[in-house]
Design a protein around this motif. Structure first.
Motif, short mmCIF file in Angstrom:
data_model
loop_
_atom_site.label_atom_id
_atom_site.label_comp_id
_atom_site.label_asym_id
_atom_site.label_seq_id
_atom_site.Cartn_x
_atom_site.Cartn_y
_atom_site.Cartn_z
N SER A 18 -3.53 3.99 14.74
CA SER A 18 -3.95 5.25 14.11
C SER A 18 -3.74 5.15 12.61
N THR A 19 -4.47 6.00 11.88
CA THR A 19 -4.21 6.19 10.46
C THR A 19 -3.10 7.21 10.33
N ARG A 20 -1.97 6.81 9.77
CA ARG A 20 -0.79 7.67 9.70
C ARG A 20 -0.70 8.34 8.34
N LEU A 21 -0.63 9.67 8.36
CA LEU A 21 -0.57 10.45 7.12
C LEU A 21 0.65 11.36 7.15
N ILE A 22 1.36 11.45 6.02
CA ILE A 22 2.39 12.47 5.82
C ILE A 22 1.91 13.38 4.70
N VAL A 23 1.75 14.67 5.00
CA VAL A 23 1.36 15.65 3.99
C VAL A 23 2.63 16.39 3.56
N LEU A 24 3.05 16.18 2.32
CA LEU A 24 4.26 16.82 1.79
C LEU A 24 3.85 18.00 0.91
N THR A 25 4.26 19.22 1.28
CA THR A 25 3.96 20.40 0.47
C THR A 25 5.26 20.95 -0.11
N THR A 26 5.30 21.12 -1.42
CA THR A 26 6.49 21.63 -2.10
C THR A 26 6.09 22.20 -3.46
N ASP A 27 6.96 23.04 -4.01
CA ASP A 27 6.73 23.60 -5.35
C ASP A 27 7.83 23.16 -6.31
N ALA A 28 8.60 22.14 -5.93
CA ALA A 28 9.73 21.70 -6.76
C ALA A 28 9.78 20.18 -6.79
#
Length: 751
Positions: free
Chosen positions: A242-252
């Motif tokens: 599989s194509t492995r993705l980590i989506v990191l969402t942050t405001d800092a």
């Protein structure tokens, strides 16, 4: 067994075969007497020029064997797809000689995607969390537009639950948010919420259960969370294909390695999985990982990160972590779906071929062959704007710098893709010569066998043709006699034959010479780009100048005009004249060696000899002969030259004077006048000095006394003036009192 130059057979062959452009000639009697056997190793053109036949030249070639080459898959099925071809290659390379092979890549259409949504749940992200709870349907719709085999997981992070990152008050740990905000969960570092799932309902249910938390400082523990998500594959649910993705969402921003010291956490991050009950258990015991550690684990596990950050956060992870993308998140994260879609298309359309575990003496260059190819580079090859199902290729050039004892391997892989190419590597450092089988070959005087045209002598014999019997001596002691100061045998410029050096010829045709072949006549100092300036000959590294020339490079004509002194000597006898300049003896100063700052005073050192030679008196009276050998003297009425005049007292307390000049190396010239001016009286000088000091002291005392008197006089006058003023005031007061008394007596009222 050794060759006649003392090298082991294997080492010698390695030397001959190292340079890729060189070829080996195995013809017997090819080298001349005294010529190095390395002359057999040369370019093909040079060997042919020297009379070699083509069938007598050996040039080892590179060998490439494709071990496994499965065809590229057309589309994804439940079986493991093939996106990289070939899969295994064996290379046998000659050091320095490159070989090139082609690698093809085609991204399978509908290839599975595993997306792990990693969200910052600090208090400042409360609005974003509410939007993400409603984005589940849109996320799955976007994923299905990419592939039918998509999965989504979810995780959350805040920061380490220790000071100074989080308030450790018990109540604040349980509810770190604003007191008015009711939906607040206890502080935590990283929590895995949902493993990879295809269920939209399950995703929405788990995300809806999440609530906001909080901490003290602005940077968050995002690197801790990403590291655990990368290394805990079985917990997260990453699939093998599989194509492995980590989506990191942050405001800092983020804490990194070393920041843990603020909380007394000194143990470095070990890059291992520490998950229990879906919580990171080593959060308060281990430091944050470094960006380099994280980048290595992401690449190792084929994970590509997408950083979704707010505009006020400047994140540099994209430059530090290869194959990553950064997108600007809106204030409430309502654009996160489009951001993920755009980032995925950028990542999937860019194919980067690179390597891991490359041996130290191996170099690789990638040349992309595609419509939007990057430049040829040693670290990676890049093709951009590559669509799914589009086949591209890379030319891979491999070079080995030196021989390898053992077989080694390295891996070539596209970044973010599981497919790999394993390259097994060995070197060809043996020259395969068709040697005679006779172990006592006539070419070697019947005392050895021929190997690639060179004699390999039997035990007890040495020499180019095994002509020397070492007898009772062992080979080591025989060869030691050819070494100067226990150094290299014959300085590496000759052969040790029967304990004596036979020197080789140089490249220009002349010979090395000397007992240890330490000399040559080609490496002397140059002047005007000529050896020995063209005014001498070179002998063992030093110039021997022709008549009329001198200098280290025979660059000067012989002349002493610039070294002449006023007394018609050369450098005052205290140096030699070279290249029309004085080279002074130790202690004497240029330009003419006239002064010696650290030398003893000649007025003292030559006093006794002067008294003996000039006046026949003094301690050396009975042995003046010793002085006359080193000192030339002459009695004169006045000094003919200007130099240092010496005024000394003899043994009878009579003053005499002389002029001291160094004329030759053997001694001094001393000019002795019959009369010497009386020296100044020491008593008069001392008395005059004391009297002067006394007079000056008296004058100073008088000046001080005068100053004090003038000051006192001024104060006295001031006192007199004040006194007069006080008397006048007293008279006025007396008159006033008298007048008042008279008025009272007269009956006038008073106040």
């Amino acid at each position: 067994m050794r060759y006649k130059n003392g090298l082991h057979r294997k080492c010698y062959r390695q030397v001959l075969c190292l340079l890729w452009s060189f070829f080996l000639l195995f013809l017997q009697n090819f080298t001349k007497a005294g010529e190095q056997e390395a002359a057999r190793c040369d370019t093909r053109a040079q060997l042919i020029k020297r009379g070699c036949k083509l069938d007598e030249i050996i040039s080892p070639k590179n060998n490439l064997t494709i071990v496994k080459e499965d065809p590229l898959s057309l589309s994804f099925s439940q079986q493991e797809p093939v996106q990289l071809r070939p899969q295994k290659i064996n290379l046998r390379l000659r050091p320095g000689l490159s070989t090139t092979f082609s690698v093809s890549f085609k991204r399978v259409q509908g290839y599975p995607v595993d997306l792990y949504y990693l969200m910052d749940l600090s208090y400042s992200m409360k609005d974003d969390l509410e939007n993400v709870k409603e984005l589940g349907q849109d996320l799955f719709a976007a994923l299905k537009s990419i592939t039918e085999h998509g999965q989504i997981g979810f995780g959350a992070f805040v920061d380490k639950t220790v000071l100074p990152y989080t308030n450790t008050n018990e109540k604040k740990l349980q509810k770190p948010c604003d007191e008015n905000y009711q939906q607040c969960q206890a502080a935590f570092g990283y929590r895995h919420v949902l493993s990879m799932t295809k269920s939209e309902v399950e995703f929405k249910s788990k995300v809806t259960e999440q609530s906001i938390s909080g901490n003290l400082d602005s940077p968050e523990g995002s690197l801790d969370a990403m590291m655990q998500a990368a290394v805990c594959g079985d917990k997260i649910g990453w699939r093998n294909s599989s194509t492995r993705l980590i989506v990191l969402t942050t405001d800092a921003g983020f804490h990194m390695a070393g920041d843990g010291k603020l909380a007394g956490i000194l143990e470095p991050n070990d890059e291992h999985c520490h998950m229990k009950n879906n919580l990171y258990t080593k959060s308060t015991e281990m430091d944050y990982p470094s960006v380099g550690q994280l980048a290595m684990q992401l690449a190792k596990n084929n994970i590509q990160p997408i950083f979704a950050v707010t505009q006020n956060v400047e994140i540099q992870l994209q430059q530090m972590i290869p194959n990553s993308e950064v997108g600007v998140l809106s204030k409430n994260s309502d654009n996160v779906v489009k951001l993920i879609q755009d980032a995925y298309h950028k990542l999937s359309s860019k194919v980067t071929l690179t390597h891991v575990n490359l041996p130290a003496n191996v170099s690789v260059v990638y040349t992309p062959k595609c419509a939007h190819a990057g430049p040829a580079m040693a670290s990676e090859g890049v093709c951009d704007k590559v669509g799914a199902g589009q086949e591209i290729s890379f030319e891979v050039t491999v070079t080995v710098a030196s021989c390898m004892e053992n077989t080694e391997s390295f891996t070539i892989r596209p970044q973010g893709i599981k497919d790999t190419l394993t390259v097994t590597l060995s070197t060809n450092c043996e020259c395969e010569c068709e040697d005679p089988k006779n172990s006592n070959h006539p070419h070697c005087k019947g005392k050895g066998r021929v190997s690639c045209g060179i004699c390999s002598c039997s035990e007890g014999f040495v020499g180019q043709f095994c002509e020397c019997s070492i007898g009772d001596k062992d080979e080591h002691s025989l060869r030691a006699s050819c070494q100067r100061n226990n150094g290299t045998e014959c300085e590496g410029q000759g052969d040790c034959v029967c304990g004596r050096c036979q020197c080789h010829t140089t490249e220009s045709g002349s010979s090395y010479h000397g007992d240890f072949c330490e000399c040559d006549d080609e490496h002397c100092e140059k002047s005007h780009n000529k050896l020995c300036g063209g005014n001498g000959k070179c002998n063992c590294g030093k110039c021997e100048c022709f008549q009329g020339y001198e200098g280290s490079a025979c660059q000067c004509r012989k002349s002493s005009a610039g070294c002449q002194t006023p007394n018609n000597t050369v450098c005052y006898g205290r140096g030699t004249c070279k290249c029309d300049q004085c080279e002074c003896d130790e202690g004497y100063q240029r330009p003419k060696c006239h002064e010696c700052l650290g030398c003893p005073d000649p007025c003292q050192t030559k006093l006794n000899c002067i008294e003996c030679l000039g006046f026949d008196s003094g301690p050396f009276k009975k042995n003046c002969g010793a002085c006359s050998k080193s000192i030339y003297h002459e009695m004169v009425d006045q000094f003919p030259i200007t130099s240092k005049q010496c005024h000394q007292k003899d043994t009878e307390d009579i003053y005499f004077c002389f002029n001291s000049v160094i004329a030759y190396h053997f001694g001094y010239v001393l000019n002795l006048p019959p009369d010497c001016p009386e020296p100044p009286s020491v008593t008069a000088i001392i008395g005059g000095s004391i009297a002067s000091v006394a007079v000056i002291g008296i004058l100073l005392l008088m000046l001080i006394k005068l100053f004090i008197y003038m000051k006192d006089l001024k104060e006295y006058r001031k006192f007199e003036n004040e006194k007069k003023k006080s008397k006048w005031a007293e008279v006025k007061l007396t008159r006033y009192l008298t007048f008042t008394t008279e008025l009272v007596k007269s009956g006038f009222p008073t106040h």
